[in-house]
Design a protein around this motif. Structure first.
Motif, PDB file in Angstrom:
ATOM      1  N   ILE A  53      37.736  38.530  44.057  1.00 53.30           N
ATOM      2  CA  ILE A  53      37.442  38.668  42.498  1.00 53.30           C
ATOM      3  C   ILE A  53      38.688  38.858  41.120  1.00 53.30           C
ATOM      4  CG2 ILE A  53      36.261  39.989  39.979  1.00 53.30           C
ATOM      5  CD1 ILE A  53      33.422  40.368  41.706  1.00 53.30           C
ATOM      6  N   ALA A  54      39.658  39.673  42.862  1.00 50.71           N
ATOM      7  CA  ALA A  54      40.560  40.593  41.721  1.00 50.71           C
ATOM      8  C   ALA A  54      41.449  38.995  42.194  1.00 50.71           C
ATOM      9  CB  ALA A  54      41.284  41.440  42.983  1.00 50.71           C
ATOM     10  N   GLU A  55      41.444  38.115  43.077  1.00 51.83           N
ATOM     11  CA  GLU A  55      42.081  36.943  43.790  1.00 51.83           C
ATOM     12  C   GLU A  55      42.162  36.253  42.600  1.00 51.83           C
ATOM     13  OE1 GLU A  55      42.052  36.592  48.309  1.00 51.83           O
ATOM     14  OE2 GLU A  55      40.738  35.766  47.621  1.00 51.83           O
ATOM     15  N   LEU A  56      40.717  35.689  41.953  1.00 53.67           N
ATOM     16  CA  LEU A  56      40.459  34.760  40.674  1.00 53.67           C
ATOM     17  C   LEU A  56      40.889  35.504  39.503  1.00 53.67           C
ATOM     18  CD1 LEU A  56      37.016  33.856  41.872  1.00 53.67           C
ATOM     19  CD2 LEU A  56      39.242  32.359  41.901  1.00 53.67           C
ATOM     20  N   THR A  57      41.089  37.024  39.760  1.00 55.27           N
ATOM     21  CA  THR A  57      41.802  37.395  38.055  1.00 55.27           C
ATOM     22  C   THR A  57      42.685  37.919  38.344  1.00 55.27           C
ATOM     23  OG1 THR A  57      40.575  39.125  38.917  1.00 55.27           O
ATOM     24  CG2 THR A  57      39.782  37.577  37.524  1.00 55.27           C
ATOM     25  N   PRO A  58      44.506  37.361  38.457  1.00 55.44           N
ATOM     26  CA  PRO A  58      45.510  38.040  38.441  1.00 55.44           C
ATOM     27  C   PRO A  58      45.975  38.744  37.440  1.00 55.44           C
ATOM     28  CG  PRO A  58      45.480  35.375  38.660  1.00 55.44           C
ATOM     29  CD  PRO A  58      43.623  35.826  38.654  1.00 55.44           C
ATOM     30  N   ASN A  59      45.628  38.258  37.045  1.00 59.58           N
ATOM     31  CA  ASN A  59      46.212  38.759  35.517  1.00 59.58           C
ATOM     32  C   ASN A  59      45.789  40.315  34.776  1.00 59.58           C
ATOM     33  OD1 ASN A  59      47.991  37.457  35.068  1.00 59.58           O
ATOM     34  ND2 ASN A  59      46.577  35.872  33.312  1.00 59.58           N
ATOM     35  N   THR A  60      44.872  40.685  35.498  1.00 58.76           N
ATOM     36  CA  THR A  60      43.452  41.956  35.445  1.00 58.76           C
ATOM     37  C   THR A  60      44.687  42.862  36.933  1.00 58.76           C
ATOM     38  OG1 THR A  60      41.448  40.528  34.374  1.00 58.76           O
ATOM     39  CG2 THR A  60      41.419  42.852  35.773  1.00 58.76           C
ATOM     40  N   LYS A  61      44.582  44.098  36.559  1.00 64.65           N
ATOM     41  CA  LYS A  61      44.395  45.135  37.706  1.00 64.65           C
ATOM     42  C   LYS A  61      43.461  45.795  37.157  1.00 64.65           C
ATOM     43  CE  LYS A  61      49.577  45.959  35.657  1.00 64.65           C
ATOM     44  NZ  LYS A  61      49.886  45.336  36.698  1.00 64.65           N
ATOM     45  N   HIS A  62      43.220  46.011  39.534  1.00 67.34           N
ATOM     46  CA  HIS A  62      42.048  46.483  39.606  1.00 67.34           C
ATOM     47  C   HIS A  62      42.440  48.287  40.589  1.00 67.34           C
ATOM     48  CE1 HIS A  62      39.154  42.716  39.053  1.00 67.34           C
ATOM     49  NE2 HIS A  62      40.749  41.479  39.120  1.00 67.34           N
ATOM     50  N   TRP A  63      41.702  48.790  40.367  1.00 68.22           N
ATOM     51  CA  TRP A  63      42.025  49.775  40.964  1.00 68.22           C
ATOM     52  C   TRP A  63      40.029  50.615  41.478  1.00 68.22           C
ATOM     53  CZ3 TRP A  63      40.930  55.734  37.906  1.00 68.22           C
ATOM     54  CH2 TRP A  63      40.757  56.116  38.733  1.00 68.22           C
ATOM     55  N   SER A 101      47.885  56.476  27.913  1.00 69.72           N
ATOM     56  CA  SER A 101      48.602  55.667  28.483  1.00 69.72           C
ATOM     57  C   SER A 101      49.123  56.136  29.817  1.00 69.72           C
ATOM     58  CB  SER A 101      50.216  55.684  27.126  1.00 69.72           C
ATOM     59  OG  SER A 101      50.919  56.917  27.641  1.00 69.72           O
ATOM     60  N   CYS A 102      49.271  56.623  30.168  1.00 70.23           N
ATOM     61  CA  CYS A 102      49.034  57.125  31.669  1.00 70.23           C
ATOM     62  C   CYS A 102      48.033  55.696  32.840  1.00 70.23           C
ATOM     63  CB  CYS A 102      48.852  58.340  32.727  1.00 70.23           C
ATOM     64  SG  CYS A 102      48.518  58.300  34.686  1.00 70.23           S
ATOM     65  N   THR A 103      48.645  54.816  34.217  1.00 71.61           N
ATOM     66  CA  THR A 103      48.041  53.652  34.337  1.00 71.61           C
ATOM     67  C   THR A 103      48.278  54.197  35.745  1.00 71.61           C
ATOM     68  OG1 THR A 103      49.879  52.603  34.140  1.00 71.61           O
ATOM     69  CG2 THR A 103      47.813  51.984  32.744  1.00 71.61           C
ATOM     70  N   ALA A 104      48.708  55.330  35.747  1.00 73.11           N
ATOM     71  CA  ALA A 104      49.151  55.420  37.607  1.00 73.11           C
ATOM     72  C   ALA A 104      48.069  54.977  38.808  1.00 73.11           C
ATOM     73  CB  ALA A 104      49.127  56.750  38.022  1.00 73.11           C
ATOM     74  N   CYS A 105      46.804  55.143  38.344  1.00 77.65           N
ATOM     75  CA  CYS A 105      45.837  55.108  39.770  1.00 77.65           C
ATOM     76  C   CYS A 105      46.080  53.131  39.827  1.00 77.65           C
ATOM     77  CB  CYS A 105      44.495  55.642  39.401  1.00 77.65           C
ATOM     78  SG  CYS A 105      44.443  57.497  38.986  1.00 77.65           S
ATOM     79  N   TRP A 106      46.346  52.538  38.887  1.00 77.10           N
ATOM     80  CA  TRP A 106      46.708  51.211  39.327  1.00 77.10           C
ATOM     81  C   TRP A 106      48.084  50.760  39.994  1.00 77.10           C
ATOM     82  CZ3 TRP A 106      43.937  52.953  35.299  1.00 77.10           C
ATOM     83  CH2 TRP A 106      43.023  52.609  34.870  1.00 77.10           C
ATOM     84  N   ASP A 107      48.471  51.936  39.957  1.00 73.79           N
ATOM     85  CA  ASP A 107      50.593  51.480  40.113  1.00 73.79           C
ATOM     86  C   ASP A 107      50.732  51.921  42.069  1.00 73.79           C
ATOM     87  OD1 ASP A 107      52.922  51.439  40.526  1.00 73.79           O
ATOM     88  OD2 ASP A 107      53.266  52.644  38.894  1.00 73.79           O
ATOM     89  N   LYS A 108      50.612  50.356  42.702  1.00 73.05           N
ATOM     90  CA  LYS A 108      50.808  50.741  44.134  1.00 73.05           C
ATOM     91  C   LYS A 108      51.775  51.338  44.432  1.00 73.05           C
ATOM     92  CE  LYS A 108      48.153  46.637  45.853  1.00 73.05           C
ATOM     93  NZ  LYS A 108      47.497  45.542  46.900  1.00 73.05           N
ATOM     94  N   PRO A 136      44.179  41.620  47.955  1.00 74.00           N
ATOM     95  CA  PRO A 136      45.866  41.153  46.706  1.00 74.00           C
ATOM     96  C   PRO A 136      46.596  42.159  45.850  1.00 74.00           C
ATOM     97  CG  PRO A 136      43.305  40.972  46.198  1.00 74.00           C
ATOM     98  CD  PRO A 136      43.363  42.071  47.294  1.00 74.00           C
ATOM     99  N   LYS A 137      47.234  42.483  45.911  1.00 69.98           N
ATOM    100  CA  LYS A 137      48.727  43.316  45.181  1.00 69.98           C
ATOM    101  C   LYS A 137      48.068  43.431  43.772  1.00 69.98           C
ATOM    102  CE  LYS A 137      50.817  39.134  42.332  1.00 69.98           C
ATOM    103  NZ  LYS A 137      52.488  38.371  42.602  1.00 69.98           N
ATOM    104  N   ASN A 138      47.191  42.627  42.753  1.00 67.86           N
ATOM    105  CA  ASN A 138      46.522  43.420  41.338  1.00 67.86           C
ATOM    106  C   ASN A 138      45.602  44.512  41.942  1.00 67.86           C
ATOM    107  OD1 ASN A 138      45.149  41.428  41.720  1.00 67.86           O
ATOM    108  ND2 ASN A 138      44.402  40.757  40.156  1.00 67.86           N
ATOM    109  N   LEU A 139      45.359  44.146  43.700  1.00 66.77           N
ATOM    110  CA  LEU A 139      44.321  45.409  43.724  1.00 66.77           C
ATOM    111  C   LEU A 139      44.497  46.715  44.383  1.00 66.77           C
ATOM    112  CD1 LEU A 139      41.541  45.476  44.110  1.00 66.77           C
ATOM    113  CD2 LEU A 139      41.122  44.503  45.892  1.00 66.77           C
ATOM    114  N   VAL A 140      44.903  48.090  44.116  1.00 64.11           N
ATOM    115  CA  VAL A 140      44.729  48.404  44.507  1.00 64.11           C
ATOM    116  C   VAL A 140      43.642  49.911  45.685  1.00 64.11           C
ATOM    117  CG1 VAL A 140      46.503  51.520  43.953  1.00 64.11           C
ATOM    118  CG2 VAL A 140      46.787  49.504  42.343  1.00 64.11           C
ATOM    119  N   VAL A 141      44.249  49.765  46.248  1.00 60.65           N
ATOM    120  CA  VAL A 141      42.600  50.629  47.188  1.00 60.65           C
ATOM    121  C   VAL A 141      42.787  51.999  47.462  1.00 60.65           C
ATOM    122  CG1 VAL A 141      41.085  50.826  48.549  1.00 60.65           C
ATOM    123  CG2 VAL A 141      41.570  48.387  47.648  1.00 60.65           C
ATOM    124  N   ARG A 142      42.454  52.908  46.543  1.00 58.38           N
ATOM    125  CA  ARG A 142      42.640  54.576  46.554  1.00 58.38           C
ATOM    126  C   ARG A 142      42.207  55.298  47.649  1.00 58.38           C
ATOM    127  NH1 ARG A 142      47.405  56.413  44.808  1.00 58.38           N
ATOM    128  NH2 ARG A 142      48.696  54.504  42.998  1.00 58.38           N
TER     129      ARG A 142
END
Length: 198
Positions: free
Chosen positions: A104-114, A181-188, A133-139
């Protein structure tokens, strides 16, 4: 035709989310029995999460996740969503679910996934032959309050209570419990995020 999936919208966090019943967490169900573990006071077993309608929705989400249509439906629903969180309650149930999320992350490259998770062994197994994928942050979460982050992962999280935070100190407690406005969780680029125990 497969019905649309009812996504979560928490008051704290920007964007939408997807969750399962925390009672069924593979690792979390064991950690809940251990004093001072990050799951010993699980928020997803309290308050609104106990309402029958909420529990029913989480059960429905599991059926969606197991469905052959899950990837297609979620890809459609996330097309215009900028930030998305997997598992605002619950966790990855098995490898097939993780693979669907990656797709799903690969198919939605404009969505940031956490994707926060305590399923350390599952992530280790996946990373032996794959990358995210670069838009998926696995913590990958530390297992004990005031404990160290797991080793060997690009992105992790911890929970602090009496000790100083490790890495980035989550700002939500200074903002009325909200991300704003914080998006740290999505930031690799942010290796570890430390959340204050609540």
């Amino acid at each position: 035709m497969q019905q649309l999936i009812r996504l979560g919208k928490t008051s704290k966090m920007r964007g939408f989310s997807f969750g399962l019943d925390a009672r069924n967490c593979v690792t979390g169900s064991k950690l809940r029995k251990i004093e001072n573990s990050v799951c010993s006071k699980c928020y997803a077993l309290k308050g609104n999460f106990n309402f029958p309608s909420v529990r029913k929705n989480k059960e429905t989400n599991l059926r969606h996740l197991e469905s052959e249509y899950f990837v297609n439906v979620m890809t459609y629903q996330l097309q215009d969503i900028k930030y998305f969180r997997w598992f605002d309650s619950g966790d990855i149930p098995h490898m097939e679910a993780l693979k669907k999320i990656v797709r799903i992350a690969e198919l939605t490259p404009n969505t940031k996934h956490w994707l926060p998770t305590r399923e350390i062994k599952l992530i280790q197994q996946y990373l032996k032959k794959n990358t995210f994928p670069k838009n998926l942050v696995v913590r990958v979460s530390g297992l004990m309050i005031d404990g160290p982050p797991p080793k060997g992962f690009q992105n992790t999280s911890t929970v602090h209570k009496d000790k100083d935070p490790i890495g980035f100190d989550c700002v939500s407690r200074h903002q009325g419990g909200k991300c704003l406005s914080c998006t740290a969780c999505w930031d690799k680029r942010i290796k570890n995020i430390s959340y204050k125990e609540h």
